[in-house]
Motif scaffolding. Structure first.
Motif, PDB file in Angstrom:
ATOM      1  N   SER A   1       0.843  -1.198   0.000  1.00  0.00           N
ATOM      2  CA  SER A   1       0.000   0.000   0.000  1.00  0.00           C
ATOM      3  C   SER A   1       0.878   1.248   0.000  1.00  0.00           C
ATOM      4  O   SER A   1       1.992   1.244   0.538  1.00  0.00           O
ATOM      5  N   ILE A   2       0.370   2.314  -0.622  1.00  0.00           N
ATOM      6  CA  ILE A   2       1.061   3.597  -0.649  1.00  0.00           C
ATOM      7  C   ILE A   2       0.400   4.526   0.365  1.00  0.00           C
ATOM      8  O   ILE A   2      -0.819   4.669   0.387  1.00  0.00           O
ATOM      9  N   TYR A   3       1.197   5.131   1.197  1.00  0.00           N
ATOM     10  CA  TYR A   3       0.715   5.935   2.315  1.00  0.00           C
ATOM     11  C   TYR A   3       1.253   7.355   2.146  1.00  0.00           C
ATOM     12  O   TYR A   3       2.402   7.628   2.476  1.00  0.00           O
ATOM     13  N   PRO A   4       0.458   8.278   1.606  1.00  0.00           N
ATOM     14  CA  PRO A   4       0.964   9.641   1.363  1.00  0.00           C
ATOM     15  C   PRO A   4       1.151  10.426   2.658  1.00  0.00           C
ATOM     16  O   PRO A   4       0.282  10.431   3.529  1.00  0.00           O
ATOM     17  N   ILE A   5       2.300  11.065   2.770  1.00  0.00           N
ATOM     18  CA  ILE A   5       2.599  11.935   3.907  1.00  0.00           C
ATOM     19  C   ILE A   5       3.224  13.215   3.372  1.00  0.00           C
ATOM     20  O   ILE A   5       4.222  13.174   2.655  1.00  0.00           O
ATOM     21  N   GLN A   6       2.609  14.339   3.706  1.00  0.00           N
ATOM     22  CA  GLN A   6       3.095  15.628   3.222  1.00  0.00           C
ATOM     23  C   GLN A   6       4.468  15.931   3.807  1.00  0.00           C
ATOM     24  O   GLN A   6       4.745  15.628   4.971  1.00  0.00           O
ATOM     25  N   GLY A   7       5.340  16.534   2.992  1.00  0.00           N
ATOM     26  CA  GLY A   7       6.656  16.878   3.507  1.00  0.00           C
ATOM     27  C   GLY A   7       7.583  17.384   2.419  1.00  0.00           C
ATOM     28  O   GLY A   7       7.166  17.653   1.289  1.00  0.00           O
ATOM     29  N   GLU A   8       8.855  17.508   2.758  1.00  0.00           N
ATOM     30  CA  GLU A   8       9.897  17.991   1.849  1.00  0.00           C
ATOM     31  C   GLU A   8      10.723  16.795   1.394  1.00  0.00           C
ATOM     32  O   GLU A   8      11.557  16.279   2.135  1.00  0.00           O
ATOM     33  N   TYR A   9      10.484  16.341   0.157  1.00  0.00           N
ATOM     34  CA  TYR A   9      11.114  15.122  -0.347  1.00  0.00           C
ATOM     35  C   TYR A   9      12.232  15.399  -1.342  1.00  0.00           C
ATOM     36  O   TYR A   9      12.597  14.508  -2.118  1.00  0.00           O
ATOM     37  N   SER A  10      12.769  16.606  -1.357  1.00  0.00           N
ATOM     38  CA  SER A  10      13.873  16.894  -2.255  1.00  0.00           C
ATOM     39  C   SER A  10      15.067  16.017  -1.885  1.00  0.00           C
ATOM     40  O   SER A  10      15.187  15.542  -0.744  1.00  0.00           O
ATOM     41  N   ARG A  11      15.984  15.824  -2.821  1.00  0.00           N
ATOM     42  CA  ARG A  11      17.132  14.950  -2.577  1.00  0.00           C
ATOM     43  C   ARG A  11      17.958  15.422  -1.380  1.00  0.00           C
ATOM     44  O   ARG A  11      18.452  14.611  -0.587  1.00  0.00           O
ATOM     45  N   ASP A  12      18.112  16.731  -1.249  1.00  0.00           N
ATOM     46  CA  ASP A  12      18.939  17.269  -0.170  1.00  0.00           C
ATOM     47  C   ASP A  12      18.277  17.139   1.198  1.00  0.00           C
ATOM     48  O   ASP A  12      18.962  17.233   2.222  1.00  0.00           O
ATOM     49  N   LYS A  13      16.972  16.923   1.228  1.00  0.00           N
ATOM     50  CA  LYS A  13      16.240  16.849   2.497  1.00  0.00           C
ATOM     51  C   LYS A  13      15.620  15.477   2.740  1.00  0.00           C
ATOM     52  O   LYS A  13      14.898  15.305   3.725  1.00  0.00           O
ATOM     53  N   LEU A  14      15.900  14.521   1.887  1.00  0.00           N
ATOM     54  CA  LEU A  14      15.180  13.252   1.956  1.00  0.00           C
ATOM     55  C   LEU A  14      15.436  12.491   3.258  1.00  0.00           C
ATOM     56  O   LEU A  14      14.513  11.920   3.841  1.00  0.00           O
ATOM     57  N   MET A  15      16.687  12.479   3.736  1.00  0.00           N
ATOM     58  CA  MET A  15      16.986  11.759   4.970  1.00  0.00           C
ATOM     59  C   MET A  15      16.305  12.416   6.169  1.00  0.00           C
ATOM     60  O   MET A  15      15.834  11.735   7.090  1.00  0.00           O
ATOM     61  N   LEU A  16      16.236  13.736   6.148  1.00  0.00           N
ATOM     62  CA  LEU A  16      15.522  14.453   7.199  1.00  0.00           C
ATOM     63  C   LEU A  16      14.032  14.153   7.116  1.00  0.00           C
ATOM     64  O   LEU A  16      13.366  13.909   8.141  1.00  0.00           O
ATOM     65  N   GLN A  17      13.501  14.136   5.896  1.00  0.00           N
ATOM     66  CA  GLN A  17      12.084  13.852   5.709  1.00  0.00           C
ATOM     67  C   GLN A  17      11.749  12.424   6.110  1.00  0.00           C
ATOM     68  O   GLN A  17      10.650  12.145   6.587  1.00  0.00           O
ATOM     69  N   ARG A  18      12.690  11.513   5.911  1.00  0.00           N
ATOM     70  CA  ARG A  18      12.430  10.116   6.264  1.00  0.00           C
ATOM     71  C   ARG A  18      12.071   9.974   7.736  1.00  0.00           C
ATOM     72  O   ARG A  18      11.093   9.293   8.080  1.00  0.00           O
ATOM     73  N   ILE A  19      12.820  10.634   8.621  1.00  0.00           N
ATOM     74  CA  ILE A  19      12.503  10.564  10.046  1.00  0.00           C
ATOM     75  C   ILE A  19      11.152  11.224  10.324  1.00  0.00           C
ATOM     76  O   ILE A  19      10.334  10.708  11.099  1.00  0.00           O
ATOM     77  N   ARG A  20      10.888  12.359   9.681  1.00  0.00           N
ATOM     78  CA  ARG A  20       9.596  13.029   9.868  1.00  0.00           C
ATOM     79  C   ARG A  20       8.449  12.129   9.407  1.00  0.00           C
ATOM     80  O   ARG A  20       7.384  12.092  10.039  1.00  0.00           O
ATOM     81  N   SER A  21       8.665  11.420   8.304  1.00  0.00           N
ATOM     82  CA  SER A  21       7.623  10.521   7.791  1.00  0.00           C
ATOM     83  C   SER A  21       7.392   9.360   8.745  1.00  0.00           C
ATOM     84  O   SER A  21       6.247   8.941   8.968  1.00  0.00           O
ATOM     85  N   TYR A  22       8.459   8.806   9.311  1.00  0.00           N
ATOM     86  CA  TYR A  22       8.311   7.732  10.298  1.00  0.00           C
ATOM     87  C   TYR A  22       7.489   8.213  11.496  1.00  0.00           C
ATOM     88  O   TYR A  22       6.583   7.505  11.982  1.00  0.00           O
ATOM     89  N   ILE A  23       7.803   9.409  11.987  1.00  0.00           N
ATOM     90  CA  ILE A  23       7.088   9.961  13.143  1.00  0.00           C
ATOM     91  C   ILE A  23       5.619  10.179  12.793  1.00  0.00           C
ATOM     92  O   ILE A  23       4.717   9.821  13.577  1.00  0.00           O
ATOM     93  N   ALA A  24       5.343  10.758  11.624  1.00  0.00           N
ATOM     94  CA  ALA A  24       3.958  11.009  11.203  1.00  0.00           C
ATOM     95  C   ALA A  24       3.194   9.705  11.058  1.00  0.00           C
ATOM     96  O   ALA A  24       2.008   9.615  11.437  1.00  0.00           O
TER      97      ALA A  24
END
Length: 385
Positions: free
Chosen positions: A164-187
């Motif tokens: 399943s695909i689970y959309p989560i709003q955030g900043e998914y640019s290459r330079d911010k992807l690792m930061l967004q990954r933690i935010r997505s896990y928390i969300a």
């Protein structure tokens, strides 16, 4: 200037001037050539596997190979899938597709990669890796689910059973992807906590999409019933923890404590390691949160054995990367081979071609042990991904 003063000496100085000019030109050309050679060496990647000697020959409890043939029994050949009944696992990964139209403007024939009988552009090979990630999970753990956390704006469509695909709003640019990954896990954990009373309970394993699972990881939750979250470690002083595998027990208490723990990691990431937001920052932040706990002793990382510690209000299980997050070496022999009971292989960085090649090999041979020999023997290849 004194060397060439006076018009009478001009005749004698002219040859010297021309000689020096020529010398400097040759030196400059040679320097540019060396820079160009170094640039070519960096870009010189193979479009095929290069097999070499398998590391770990003769070592106890290490895979022994002759070419791509396993010579000793692995954990997988010695036992069938045990299938830990009652351990419902959902693998959670972050994945997004970058603007394919923008990529096509700068793409040429060199951006097309052929693996086996298939050719891929940049977008297609990312999707191919994601599908192989799912394939390995569904072979090793056919009852598990896969959840893909993605940018709502991403044009991602995966029609696979139990995916399943689970959309989560955030900043998914290459330079911010690792930061967004933690935010997505928390969300994701926040939403699951809100739905906990209505949702069927799952244990969660948050992983990178370039890993291959070879064994039923329900064993982690079965054999270690008291942890809230699990991290993988290696004996590396600067980067002892790898963020590519984080297991979370699917109880309300487990998810709550894991969420608080990851929030602390996120705060440290933002306050101390934003300069490393593209990569490594999350691992540095993880290590900081763990090592800053006064009760923690880093000597535990010296032995590749699981251990547990109370860290920041959470019971954290530490699992050795050698088993749960093993990475093929780039440069055969720098590691002491592959443990016979390896459960997860992480195809980091330029190793992603090897991930596709491994799946193709397994599809034709159905032998996990022989496929592991292929992976182990391919350590010297610099791939084209």
């Amino acid at each position: 200037m004194k060397l060439c003063s006076g018009w009478r000496r001009l005749v004698f100085c002219l040859p010297l001037i021309f000689f020096l000019h020529h010398l400097f030109s040759v030196m400059e050309l040679h320097q540019e050539s060396r820079v160009e050679d170094r640039h070519k060496k960096v870009r010189n990647k193979f479009d095929h596997l290069v097999l070499g000697p398998a590391a770990g020959q003769g070592l106890h409890n290490r895979l022994q190979c002759q070419g791509v043939k396993a010579l000793n029994k692995t954990h997988f050949s010695a036992s069938s899938n045990r299938g830990y009944v009652g351990e419902n696992i959902a693998f959670v990964t972050v994945f997004t597709i970058y603007n394919s139209s923008d990529m096509s403007k700068t793409s040429g024939s060199s951006d097309v990669t052929t693996v086996g009988n298939s050719s891929y552009n940049k977008v297609e090979r990312s999707i191919a890796i994601l599908n192989v990630f799912i394939n390995f999970i569904q072979v090793a753990m056919p009852q598990s689910n896969v959840v893909i956390l993605s940018d709502p704006a991403s044009d991602l469509s995966i029609n696979r059973d139990k995916v399943s695909i689970y959309p989560i709003q955030g900043e998914y640019s290459r330079d911010k992807l690792m930061l967004q990954r933690i935010r997505s896990y928390i969300a994701f954990l926040e939403r699951k906590l809100e739905d906990h009373s209505r949702d069927h309970m799952h244990n969660y394993i948050f992983v990178d999409s370039d890993i291959a699972v070879f064994d039923d990881l329900g064993q982690v939750f079965h054999d270690y019933p008291n942890f809230h979250l699990a991290l993988t470690f290696r004996n590396n002083k600067q980067q002892p923890l790898n963020s590519g595998f984080i297991a979370v027990r699917g109880t309300y208490d487990g998810m709550s404590r894991a969420k608080v723990f990851l929030q602390q990691v996120l705060e440290v990431y933002i306050s101390k390691y934003t300069s490393a937001s593209r990569m490594l920052g999350d691992q540095l932040a993880l290590a900081w949160v763990v090592s800053s706990d006064t009760s923690f002793d880093a000597k535990g990382f010296a032995k590749a054995q699981p251990f547990s510690k109370e860290i920041k209000g959470a019971s954290v299980l530490f699992l050795p990367c050698a088993i749960y997050n093993w990475t093929p070496p780039e440069g055969a022999g720098q590691f002491h081979g592959m443990p016979l009971d390896v459960k997860v292989v992480h195809f980091k960085g330029s190793r992603k071609r090897l991930m596709l090649e491994s799946w193709n090999f397994f599809s034709s041979s159905s032998s996990v042990a022989d496929m592991l020999c292929l992976i182990l023997s391919s350590g010297r290849t610099k791939y084209d991904f």
